[in-house]
Enzyme design. Structure first.
Site, PDB file in Angstrom:
ATOM      1  N   CYS A 241      -0.121   2.894  19.770  1.00 41.00           N
ATOM      2  CA  CYS A 241      -1.424   2.236  19.694  1.00 41.00           C
ATOM      3  C   CYS A 241      -2.159   2.177  21.029  1.00 41.00           C
ATOM      4  CB  CYS A 241      -1.250   0.831  19.127  1.00 41.00           C
ATOM      5  SG  CYS A 241      -0.338   0.824  17.570  1.00 41.00           S
TER       6      CYS A 241
ATOM      7  N   CYS B 246      -6.129  -7.474  22.833  1.00 37.72           N
ATOM      8  CA  CYS B 246      -4.747  -6.985  22.711  1.00 37.72           C
ATOM      9  C   CYS B 246      -3.765  -8.131  22.433  1.00 37.72           C
ATOM     10  CB  CYS B 246      -4.335  -6.249  23.981  1.00 37.72           C
ATOM     11  SG  CYS B 246      -2.705  -5.511  23.806  1.00 37.72           S
TER      12      CYS B 246
ATOM     13  N   CYS C  98       1.151  -6.163  14.750  1.00 35.65           N
ATOM     14  CA  CYS C  98       1.484  -5.945  13.331  1.00 35.65           C
ATOM     15  C   CYS C  98       2.902  -6.360  12.962  1.00 35.65           C
ATOM     16  CB  CYS C  98       1.240  -4.491  12.962  1.00 35.65           C
ATOM     17  SG  CYS C  98       2.508  -3.349  13.534  1.00 35.65           S
TER      18      CYS C  98
ATOM     19  N   CYS D 228      -6.184  -3.028  31.659  1.00 30.64           N
ATOM     20  CA  CYS D 228      -5.469  -3.712  30.574  1.00 30.64           C
ATOM     21  C   CYS D 228      -6.481  -4.165  29.513  1.00 30.64           C
ATOM     22  CB  CYS D 228      -4.736  -4.902  31.168  1.00 30.64           C
ATOM     23  SG  CYS D 228      -4.328  -6.177  29.973  1.00 30.64           S
TER      24      CYS D 228
ATOM     25  N   CYS E  98       3.395  -2.652  10.420  1.00 31.13           N
ATOM     26  CA  CYS E  98       2.386  -2.294   9.434  1.00 31.13           C
ATOM     27  C   CYS E  98       1.868  -0.898   9.747  1.00 31.13           C
ATOM     28  CB  CYS E  98       1.264  -3.339   9.449  1.00 31.13           C
ATOM     29  SG  CYS E  98       0.132  -3.212   8.053  1.00 31.13           S
TER      30      CYS E  98
ATOM     31  N   CYS F 219       0.823  -1.221   0.000  1.00 28.01           N
ATOM     32  CA  CYS F 219       0.000   0.000   0.000  1.00 28.01           C
ATOM     33  C   CYS F 219       0.849   1.260   0.000  1.00 28.01           C
ATOM     34  CB  CYS F 219      -0.913  -0.011   1.216  1.00 28.01           C
ATOM     35  SG  CYS F 219      -0.017   0.186   2.774  1.00 28.01           S
TER      36      CYS F 219
ATOM     37  N   HIS G 236       3.934  -6.053  25.374  1.00 29.12           N
ATOM     38  CA  HIS G 236       3.396  -6.283  26.721  1.00 29.12           C
ATOM     39  C   HIS G 236       4.467  -6.057  27.797  1.00 29.12           C
ATOM     40  CE1 HIS G 236       0.984  -8.378  29.769  1.00 29.12           C
ATOM     41  NE2 HIS G 236       2.040  -9.136  30.023  1.00 29.12           N
TER      42      HIS G 236
ATOM     43  N   CYS H 215       7.619  -0.347  20.719  1.00 30.04           N
ATOM     44  CA  CYS H 215       6.629   0.734  20.568  1.00 30.04           C
ATOM     45  C   CYS H 215       6.356   1.508  21.860  1.00 30.04           C
ATOM     46  CB  CYS H 215       5.321   0.172  20.010  1.00 30.04           C
ATOM     47  SG  CYS H 215       5.564  -0.926  18.613  1.00 30.04           S
TER      48      CYS H 215
ATOM     49  N   CYS I 291       4.589  -2.388  28.482  1.00 28.77           N
ATOM     50  CA  CYS I 291       3.340  -1.649  28.294  1.00 28.77           C
ATOM     51  C   CYS I 291       3.013  -0.765  29.498  1.00 28.77           C
ATOM     52  CB  CYS I 291       2.196  -2.627  28.047  1.00 28.77           C
ATOM     53  SG  CYS I 291       0.606  -1.803  27.841  1.00 28.77           S
TER      54      CYS I 291
ATOM     55  N   CYS J  68      -2.996  -3.429  20.796  1.00 28.45           N
ATOM     56  CA  CYS J  68      -1.912  -3.799  19.883  1.00 28.45           C
ATOM     57  C   CYS J  68      -2.474  -4.920  19.023  1.00 28.45           C
ATOM     58  CB  CYS J  68      -0.697  -4.280  20.678  1.00 28.45           C
ATOM     59  SG  CYS J  68       0.513  -5.140  19.651  1.00 28.45           S
TER      60      CYS J  68
ATOM     61  N   CYS K 229       4.751   1.880   4.077  1.00 27.59           N
ATOM     62  CA  CYS K 229       6.098   1.891   4.677  1.00 27.59           C
ATOM     63  C   CYS K 229       6.944   3.017   4.080  1.00 27.59           C
ATOM     64  CB  CYS K 229       6.764   0.524   4.516  1.00 27.59           C
ATOM     65  SG  CYS K 229       5.940  -0.745   5.495  1.00 27.59           S
TER      66      CYS K 229
ATOM     67  N   CYS L 221       4.515  -6.921   5.089  1.00 31.63           N
ATOM     68  CA  CYS L 221       4.188  -7.573   3.799  1.00 31.63           C
ATOM     69  C   CYS L 221       5.450  -8.133   3.155  1.00 31.63           C
ATOM     70  CB  CYS L 221       3.517  -6.583   2.850  1.00 31.63           C
ATOM     71  SG  CYS L 221       1.896  -6.062   3.386  1.00 31.63           S
TER      72      CYS L 221
END
Ligand code: SF4
Ligand code: SF4
Length: 315
Positions: free
Chosen positions: A289, A268, A299, A262, A199, A53, A239, A277, A242, A296, A56, A161
């Site tokens: 996210c 999640c 991805c 949570c 992603c 798409c 996690h 992340c 998190c 989450c 990235c 991908c």
């Protein structure tokens, strides 16, 4: 007159000469800088967008440290710069001009360029994704992937991908897409592969990986995990770090979005999704996210998205 044994006439001659040198330097500073940049070691990179798409690429354009302008035009680290010879979306050239640039760069830098793939490889039919003409025939993307990866020093798969198939290979997968990693294994191509999934993939993950490869070479096996992801970014689960870990430890769970707790019961995937992340965050550290009150969705994992479905149910 003599001061510290230097005659006045000699002193004046030296001062004038020094002044002339300084003037010369000031006047030619831009050219000297340009010459220094030219002397910087240039590392060739080719980027091929296959079946995806372009997310990235958009993510890379959002890189902040360095900005994409600095990444593509300046020394990415002192004395080293990247030269992006091909990128369908970013380059100005089109048609045969662009195809010639690709062929020439691949030939001139054989064995030395880093090949970046974005998107999965369509394998069901040669006409599902083609680029350029040779002998009056359309060249399938799968053929480009074979040729360009065989001549590369390393392959970096940008995004899930390219790494594992991702959304492009999701059911019902009418084009028979597979990740580049799997495709190269099927073709017996042995070029080292590094996967930078996501992603989209985070710009820091990509820039950090490509610069490390160019400066220090192919990462050792111990630097990659079982799915060929750099441990630097993917060693721990979401996690693990998190912001809602305290809630899970206290048994406080949200049962609808917006509730305190949570989000495991809301589906999640943080307990098995790998990525930094929570620490790095997205959009230059603005948010991510779970902090944005979503789950989450995992991805960065090879099974994404099919094995994670339905996304909003506990697995
Ligand atoms: S919200 Fe997700 S990642 Fe965070 S503690 Fe709960 S299950 Fe783990
Ligand atoms: S938190 Fe999960 S879904 Fe969000 S980017 Fe990280 S791995 Fe992907």
């Amino acid at each position: 007159m003599s001061i510290h044994g230097i005659e006045r006439r000699d002193f004046m001659r030296w001062a004038l000469a020094a002044g002339a040198v300084t003037e010369f330097h000031e006047a030619f500073l831009p050219k000297l800088k340009a010459a220094a940049a030219e002397a910087a070691r240039a590392h060739p990179v080719l980027w091929l967008q296959i079946s995806g798409c372009s997310g990235c690429s958009i993510s890379l354009l959002n890189t902040v440290h360095p900005a994409v302008k600095n990444l593509l035009l300046d020394e990415v680290v002192p004395g080293q710069r990247l030269v992006m010879h091909f990128h369908q979306t970013l380059m100005a050239g089109t048609g045969e001009v662009a195809m010639s640039a690709l062929r020439e760069a691949a030939e001139a830098h054989k064995g030395k360029y880093v090949m970046v793939f974005e998107g999965a490889v369509p394998t069901k039919d040669a006409n599902f994704g083609t680029m350029g003409l040779e002998g009056g025939k359309h060249v399938p993307m799968s053929e480009w992937v074979k040729r360009l990866s065989a001549g590369a020093m390393a392959v970096i798969n940008a995004g899930t991908c390219a790494a594992y198939g991702g959304i492009s290979a999701a059911e019902p997968n009418p084009t028979g897409c597979v990740g580049v990693t799997q495709f190269l294994e099927q073709q017996g191509i042995k070029t080292p592969v590094i996967n930078v999934p996501g992603c989209p993939c985070h710009p820091d993950w990509f820039v950090g990986t490509v610069v490390k490869v160019l400066l220090y070479g192919i990462p050792a096996a111990s630097e990659l995990d079982d799915h060929r992801r750099p441990k630097l970014y993917f060693a721990k689960t979401v996690h693990n770090r998190c912001i809602y870990r305290d809630y899970i430890d206290e048994g406080v769970f949200a049962h609808k979005f917006g509730e305190t707790g949570c989000m495991l019961e809301l589906g999640c995937k943080g307990p098995f999704a790998h990525g930094d992340c929570p620490m790095r965050q997205w959009n230059s550290g603005v948010n991510w996210c779970i902090q944005a009150n979503n789950i989450c969705i995992g991805c960065t994992e090879p099974g994404f998205p099919d094995e994670h479905a339905p996304l909003y149910q506990r697995r």
